[in-house]
Design a protein around this motif. Structure first.
Motif, PDB file in Angstrom:
ATOM      1  N   LEU A 112     -10.800 -47.999 -29.902  1.00  0.00           N
ATOM      2  CA  LEU A 112      -9.718 -47.110 -29.480  1.00  0.00           C
ATOM      3  C   LEU A 112      -8.354 -47.715 -29.799  1.00  0.00           C
ATOM      4  CD1 LEU A 112     -10.978 -46.046 -25.933  1.00  0.00           C
ATOM      5  CD2 LEU A 112     -11.025 -44.658 -28.020  1.00  0.00           C
ATOM      6  N   LYS A 113      -7.422 -46.844 -30.132  1.00  0.00           N
ATOM      7  CA  LYS A 113      -6.041 -47.273 -30.300  1.00  0.00           C
ATOM      8  C   LYS A 113      -5.456 -47.624 -28.925  1.00  0.00           C
ATOM      9  CE  LYS A 113      -5.132 -44.092 -34.167  1.00  0.00           C
ATOM     10  NZ  LYS A 113      -4.350 -42.892 -34.579  1.00  0.00           N
ATOM     11  N   PRO A 114      -4.365 -48.403 -28.877  1.00  0.00           N
ATOM     12  CA  PRO A 114      -3.713 -48.673 -27.589  1.00  0.00           C
ATOM     13  C   PRO A 114      -3.263 -47.371 -26.932  1.00  0.00           C
ATOM     14  CG  PRO A 114      -2.922 -50.176 -29.282  1.00  0.00           C
ATOM     15  CD  PRO A 114      -3.747 -49.133 -29.997  1.00  0.00           C
ATOM     16  N   SER A 132     -20.390 -50.809 -17.071  1.00  0.00           N
ATOM     17  CA  SER A 132     -19.981 -52.111 -17.589  1.00  0.00           C
ATOM     18  C   SER A 132     -18.476 -52.170 -17.828  1.00  0.00           C
ATOM     19  CB  SER A 132     -20.730 -52.407 -18.895  1.00  0.00           C
ATOM     20  OG  SER A 132     -20.316 -53.624 -19.464  1.00  0.00           O
ATOM     21  N   ILE A 133     -17.947 -51.133 -18.464  1.00  0.00           N
ATOM     22  CA  ILE A 133     -16.532 -51.122 -18.850  1.00  0.00           C
ATOM     23  C   ILE A 133     -15.595 -51.206 -17.655  1.00  0.00           C
ATOM     24  CG2 ILE A 133     -14.731 -49.621 -19.849  1.00  0.00           C
ATOM     25  CD1 ILE A 133     -16.889 -48.721 -21.883  1.00  0.00           C
ATOM     26  N   ILE A 134     -15.925 -50.517 -16.546  1.00  0.00           N
ATOM     27  CA  ILE A 134     -15.003 -50.495 -15.405  1.00  0.00           C
ATOM     28  C   ILE A 134     -15.019 -51.786 -14.602  1.00  0.00           C
ATOM     29  CG2 ILE A 134     -15.149 -47.992 -15.189  1.00  0.00           C
ATOM     30  CD1 ILE A 134     -16.963 -48.412 -12.737  1.00  0.00           C
ATOM     31  N   ARG A 135     -15.908 -52.724 -14.941  1.00  0.00           N
ATOM     32  CA  ARG A 135     -15.950 -54.011 -14.244  1.00  0.00           C
ATOM     33  C   ARG A 135     -15.413 -55.147 -15.112  1.00  0.00           C
ATOM     34  NH1 ARG A 135     -21.709 -54.691 -11.422  1.00  0.00           N
ATOM     35  NH2 ARG A 135     -20.583 -56.394 -10.391  1.00  0.00           N
ATOM     36  N   GLU A 136     -14.782 -54.772 -16.223  1.00  0.00           N
ATOM     37  CA  GLU A 136     -14.218 -55.758 -17.137  1.00  0.00           C
ATOM     38  C   GLU A 136     -12.701 -55.867 -16.957  1.00  0.00           C
ATOM     39  OE1 GLU A 136     -15.662 -57.829 -19.178  1.00  0.00           O
ATOM     40  OE2 GLU A 136     -17.686 -57.079 -18.832  1.00  0.00           O
ATOM     41  N   PRO A 137     -12.168 -57.055 -16.705  1.00  0.00           N
ATOM     42  CA  PRO A 137     -10.713 -57.216 -16.573  1.00  0.00           C
ATOM     43  C   PRO A 137      -9.942 -56.722 -17.800  1.00  0.00           C
ATOM     44  CG  PRO A 137     -11.842 -59.180 -15.784  1.00  0.00           C
ATOM     45  CD  PRO A 137     -12.891 -58.311 -16.421  1.00  0.00           C
ATOM     46  N   GLU A 138     -10.529 -56.845 -18.997  1.00  0.00           N
ATOM     47  CA  GLU A 138      -9.859 -56.415 -20.227  1.00  0.00           C
ATOM     48  C   GLU A 138      -9.495 -54.933 -20.192  1.00  0.00           C
ATOM     49  OE1 GLU A 138     -10.686 -56.209 -25.070  1.00  0.00           O
ATOM     50  OE2 GLU A 138     -12.324 -56.630 -23.678  1.00  0.00           O
ATOM     51  N   THR A 139     -10.332 -54.123 -19.536  1.00  0.00           N
ATOM     52  CA  THR A 139     -10.068 -52.685 -19.455  1.00  0.00           C
ATOM     53  C   THR A 139      -8.731 -52.416 -18.787  1.00  0.00           C
ATOM     54  OG1 THR A 139     -12.450 -52.287 -19.298  1.00  0.00           O
ATOM     55  CG2 THR A 139     -10.995 -50.482 -18.637  1.00  0.00           C
ATOM     56  N   GLN A 141      -6.268 -54.550 -18.496  1.00  0.00           N
ATOM     57  CA  GLN A 141      -5.179 -55.154 -19.248  1.00  0.00           C
ATOM     58  C   GLN A 141      -4.695 -54.215 -20.341  1.00  0.00           C
ATOM     59  OE1 GLN A 141      -6.962 -58.794 -20.630  1.00  0.00           O
ATOM     60  NE2 GLN A 141      -7.171 -59.651 -18.561  1.00  0.00           N
ATOM     61  N   LYS A 142      -5.610 -53.364 -20.843  1.00  0.00           N
ATOM     62  CA  LYS A 142      -5.272 -52.472 -21.955  1.00  0.00           C
ATOM     63  C   LYS A 142      -4.768 -51.102 -21.512  1.00  0.00           C
ATOM     64  CE  LYS A 142      -8.105 -54.436 -25.634  1.00  0.00           C
ATOM     65  NZ  LYS A 142      -9.047 -54.149 -26.738  1.00  0.00           N
ATOM     66  N   PHE A 143      -5.122 -50.688 -20.261  1.00  0.00           N
ATOM     67  CA  PHE A 143      -4.742 -49.351 -19.802  1.00  0.00           C
ATOM     68  C   PHE A 143      -4.172 -49.407 -18.384  1.00  0.00           C
ATOM     69  CE2 PHE A 143      -8.048 -48.747 -22.987  1.00  0.00           C
ATOM     70  CZ  PHE A 143      -7.479 -47.780 -23.802  1.00  0.00           C
ATOM     71  N   ASP A 178      -6.061 -53.613 -10.152  1.00  0.00           N
ATOM     72  CA  ASP A 178      -7.128 -53.107 -11.013  1.00  0.00           C
ATOM     73  C   ASP A 178      -8.005 -52.114 -10.256  1.00  0.00           C
ATOM     74  OD1 ASP A 178      -6.242 -54.821 -12.990  1.00  0.00           O
ATOM     75  OD2 ASP A 178      -7.714 -56.372 -12.525  1.00  0.00           O
ATOM     76  N   ILE A 179      -8.361 -52.476  -9.031  1.00  0.00           N
ATOM     77  CA  ILE A 179      -9.242 -51.635  -8.217  1.00  0.00           C
ATOM     78  C   ILE A 179      -8.614 -50.260  -7.979  1.00  0.00           C
ATOM     79  CG2 ILE A 179     -10.360 -51.377  -5.974  1.00  0.00           C
ATOM     80  CD1 ILE A 179     -11.664 -53.504  -7.686  1.00  0.00           C
TER      81      ILE A 179
END
Length: 268
Positions: A112-114, A132-139, A141-143, A178-179
């Motif tokens: 995905l684009k930013p 999986s995606i919703i438990r990743e800190p990177e998610t 950080q990007k959105f 994040d939560i």
């Protein structure tokens, strides 16, 4: 959902850690993660069992656990007379399940684009990669904002996604910000709605704009919104049409875009 028969005696089995039956048809299970196994949030892997005749029955399963977990979690529907799922639904702790060592898939953030908002639209067991995606800190950080939907037939079918959201709140890697940046929007198509669970197909609720009114958010915008889709074939097809009409461009790992969907299997 197609179950594929393959024969390969070189794959190694890994032990089952736990299995949970959420309804008569839906179940999840966890496998011990090999130390060398690596994957990106949103990817799938081939899993299987060996028949009494020595054949391996393998099928694509999205990994529902985060990349930092020591266990690999999967979410499945038991297809009546299915050559694999009917057997998988009967596994017990310490049983062995074949795990292919290569993960892949299009539902990853790098495709995905930013953007500012990330919409995760799922039906049935298509919720698995988003678990999986919703438990990743990177998610986070990007959105700035994550909007997660899960559409099922009846309220008990939402139990797995509700469990994952509960686990997420206790993940030490996620901050309070994040939560709270995630909005969860569950819907059912064959049950009575409640205060927190909407009645209707998510595609219909998007087209009538009821979805956006319920969450008090702006409609989809290709300039700043990014979308991931995972569900039944008809759902994926309809949602893709809705997005393309709004100017969204489909992306891939080699050519990031505004939305991505998983084409390898049907998760409904």
């Amino acid at each position: 959902m197609n179950e594929k028969l393959q024969i390969n005696k070189s794959d190694e089995e890994v032990p089952v850690l736990a299995i949970t039956h959420w309804t008569k048809e839906l179940f999840s299970f966890s496998l011990r993660r090999p130390k060398s196994f690596r994957f990106s949030a949103g990817e799938f892997v081939m899993l299987g069992l060996t028949t009494d005749e020595g054949q391996q029955i393998l099928r694509a399963y999205s990994i529902a656990s985060p990349t930092w977990s020591d266990a690999l979690m999967f979410y499945s529907i038991n297809i009546k007379d299915g050559p694999l799922t009917s057997r998988l639904s009967k596994i017990k702790p310490d049983d062995g399940v074949i795990l292919k060592r290569k993960s892949t898939g299009t539902l990853i953030l790098d495709a995905l684009k930013p953007g500012k908002r990330l919409f995760l639209f799922s039906t049935g067991t298509g919720f698995a990669p988003f678990a999986s995606i919703i438990r990743e800190p990177e998610t986070y950080q990007k959105f700035d904002k994550i909007i997660l939907t899960h559409t099922c037939r009846e309220i008990p079918d939402l139990a797995f996604s509700q469990m994952v959201l509960s686990q997420r709140e206790n993940d030490g890697l996620l901050s309070k910000k994040d939560i709270t940046s995630l909005e969860y929007y569950p819907t059912v198509t064959r049950d009575k709605p409640t205060r927190d669970i909407k009645l209707g197909r998510i595609t219909d609720l998007i087209l009538t704009e009821e979805f956006f009114k319920d969450l008090n958010i702006e409609n989809l915008c290709s300039d700043s919104d990014r979308v991931m889709l995972c569900g039944s074939q008809s759902f994926n097809r309809q949602m893709k049409g809705i997005l393309i009409e709004r100017g969204f461009l489909e992306g891939s790992i080699n050519d990031p875009g505004d939305f991505v969907l998983e084409k390898a299997f049907v998760g409904g």
